[in-house]
Scaffold this active site. Structure first.
Site, PDB file in Angstrom:
ATOM      1  NE  ARG A  20      -3.568  -0.428   2.478  1.00  0.00           N
ATOM      2  CZ  ARG A  20      -4.690  -0.796   1.862  1.00  0.00           C
ATOM      3  NH1 ARG A  20      -5.328   0.054   1.098  1.00  0.00           N
ATOM      4  NH2 ARG A  20      -5.167  -2.022   2.017  1.00  0.00           N
ATOM      5  CD  GLU A  56      -7.919  -4.970  -4.563  1.00  0.00           C
ATOM      6  OE1 GLU A  56      -7.937  -4.197  -5.544  1.00  0.00           O
ATOM      7  OE2 GLU A  56      -8.256  -4.640  -3.410  1.00  0.00           O
ATOM      8  CB  SER A 101     -10.566  -4.207  -7.997  1.00  0.00           C
ATOM      9  OG  SER A 101     -11.901  -4.159  -7.550  1.00  0.00           O
ATOM     10  NE  ARG A 130      -1.676  -4.055  -3.515  1.00  0.00           N
ATOM     11  CZ  ARG A 130      -2.730  -3.999  -2.724  1.00  0.00           C
ATOM     12  NH1 ARG A 130      -3.647  -4.952  -2.765  1.00  0.00           N
ATOM     13  NH2 ARG A 130      -2.891  -2.981  -1.883  1.00  0.00           N
TER      14      ARG A 130
END
Length: 424
Positions: free
Chosen positions: A276, A348, A351, A389
């Site tokens: 993040r 995640e 999305s 990520r």
């Protein structure tokens, strides 16, 4: 933005559907504003009708040679009163539009009921998490052991929640983005677009970042511009205030950009590493389609994102988000969650959402249907994938006991033949 006619015609039903995603509609305020609007609109129409009738009366009187001074004075008074009513009606649209801008999208009937991520539903799963015969390191330790990932220097030259990559790791980051772009353009039929990283407020409103998420954005007040939180913003706004040809649909765009977010409200979450951050890269997929095609498009676009994970050999699962966990603008969302062995959890990485006409109504993005009448497009988008990520997932899933990281075979050519990152 919701169609205001839905609220006018079925306020109770809309309120109930919004409650399913944890949102309480201020129906009392809406009814108050709507009541005032109806009164002003009725008064405006009455005044317009009286003015028109008086104007006709003046014409008839003049034709007969009669004195029209009294009628003209009446018309002048009507004009003043009409202008005041029209101004009041225009002013009332401001709080009404403000209220509309804060109402989230309605969840599709297939969205699972629930209030939080614990109520999300697993749809499918790919791959089996690797069993390690040594102590697993997280991506921070792996990267620092390679001497290619440096958070201390990034903090010195910027602040917390930034990263600095060097050498083979920086090249791997670039290689991942290029692999994703090549796959989506060559295999999935997207058109690559290079977009501005700074956009205006209209663009942020168009995709739903403003006014709801204004505090999450980095802005340059002097110029009235904002750093993009995702390429979704410039890509979708390409069709703002446009009427596109039916035979041009679907429009399929892909872009690789940095993304900038304050991460307001997330303090204390994922403070370690690259999960993040304020700045990160994504390859974003956007499709603009006919309404009846949007849910099939959501399935296809999610599959395009999944294809990247499959090619990289990364275990993941597809989750259908419940109403309470969906984003503000979405009618239905799938999250793809990649396996991170150091966290012993799925996280995640993409999305994918169907927004139906929620964004395009704000933007007035339309197409001309077979009958020639302009209709609102539906917008669908998703990450294909979040580059940072994906890098994290490779470092953790492909780490070796000696500190090296083997690389998925599909990336070897992008890495100039390098098949592993070795510690210094």
């Amino acid at each position: 933005m919701l169609d205001i006619q839905l609220l006018r015609n079925d306020l109770g039903g809309v309120t109930q559907r919004l409650a399913a995603r944890g949102y309480t509609l201020d129906s009392v305020e809406f009814q108050r504003l709507e009541g005032e609007r109806k009164q002003l609109q009725t008064r405006t129409q009455e005044l317009q009708a009286k003015r028109n009738a008086s104007s006709r009366q003046i014409g008839m009187a003049k034709a007969k040679g009669e004195d029209v001074s009294a009628i003209m004075a009446e018309v002048a008074n009507l004009g003043t009163e009409l202008k005041a009513a029209e101004s009041a009606l225009e002013a009332l649209q401001i709080p009404l539009n403000t209220l509309l801008m804060t109402i989230p999208n309605l969840p599709h009937e297939s969205v699972p009921a629930g209030k939080s991520e614990t109520d999300n539903v697993e749809v499918s799963r790919f791959g089996t998490p690797r069993v390690f015969d040594f102590e697993v390191k997280d991506h921070v330790d792996v990267g620092e052991t390679l001497e290619l990932l440096d958070f201390a220097t990034a903090t010195k030259i910027s602040s917390a929640r930034f990263s600095l990559m060097k050498g083979g790791l920086a090249r791997l980051h670039r290689a991942l983005a290029q692999f994703m772009l090549d796959t989506h353009t060559a295999q999935h039929g997207y058109t690559e677009v290079y977009v501005p990283y700074l956009v205006n407020a209209d663009s942020m409103r168009g995709t739903g970042q403003f006014p709801k998420f204004a505090e999450d954005q980095f802005g340059i007040e002097r110029d009235g511009l904002y750093l993009i939180p995702t390429a979704e913003v410039p890509l979708t706004n390409m069709v703002r205030d446009e009427i596109v040809a039916l035979d041009s649909l679907p429009l399929k765009f892909v872009a690789h950009t940095p993304c900038f977010r304050r991460e307001a409200g997330s303090y204390g979450r994922d403070t370690r590493g690259m999960i993040r951050q304020h700045q990160f890269d994504k390859v974003e997929l956007v499709q603009l389609v006919e309404p009846e095609q949007s849910y099939a498009t959501l399935e296809a676009l999610t599959g395009h994102a999944e294809a990247i994970l499959q090619a990289l050999g990364l275990p993941y699962r597809r989750m259908a988000l419940c109403g309470g966990d969906m984003g503000f603008s979405a009618a239905k969302t799938y999250d793809l969650e990649v396996w991170l062995p150091a966290q012993n959890a799925y996280r995640e990485i993409s999305s994918c959402s169907n927004f139906e006409a929620f964004q395009t109504r704000r933007m007035q993005a339309r197409f001309r249907g077979e009958k020639g009448k302009p209709e609102l497009l539906h917008s669908v988008n998703g990450s294909g994938l979040a580059v940072g990520r994906t890098l994290v997932a490779i470092l953790e899933n492909y780490q070796q006991a000696d500190g090296s990281v083997t690389l998925p075979a599909v990336l070897w050519s992008y890495m100039g033949g390098v098949q592993a990152l070795q510690p210094a």
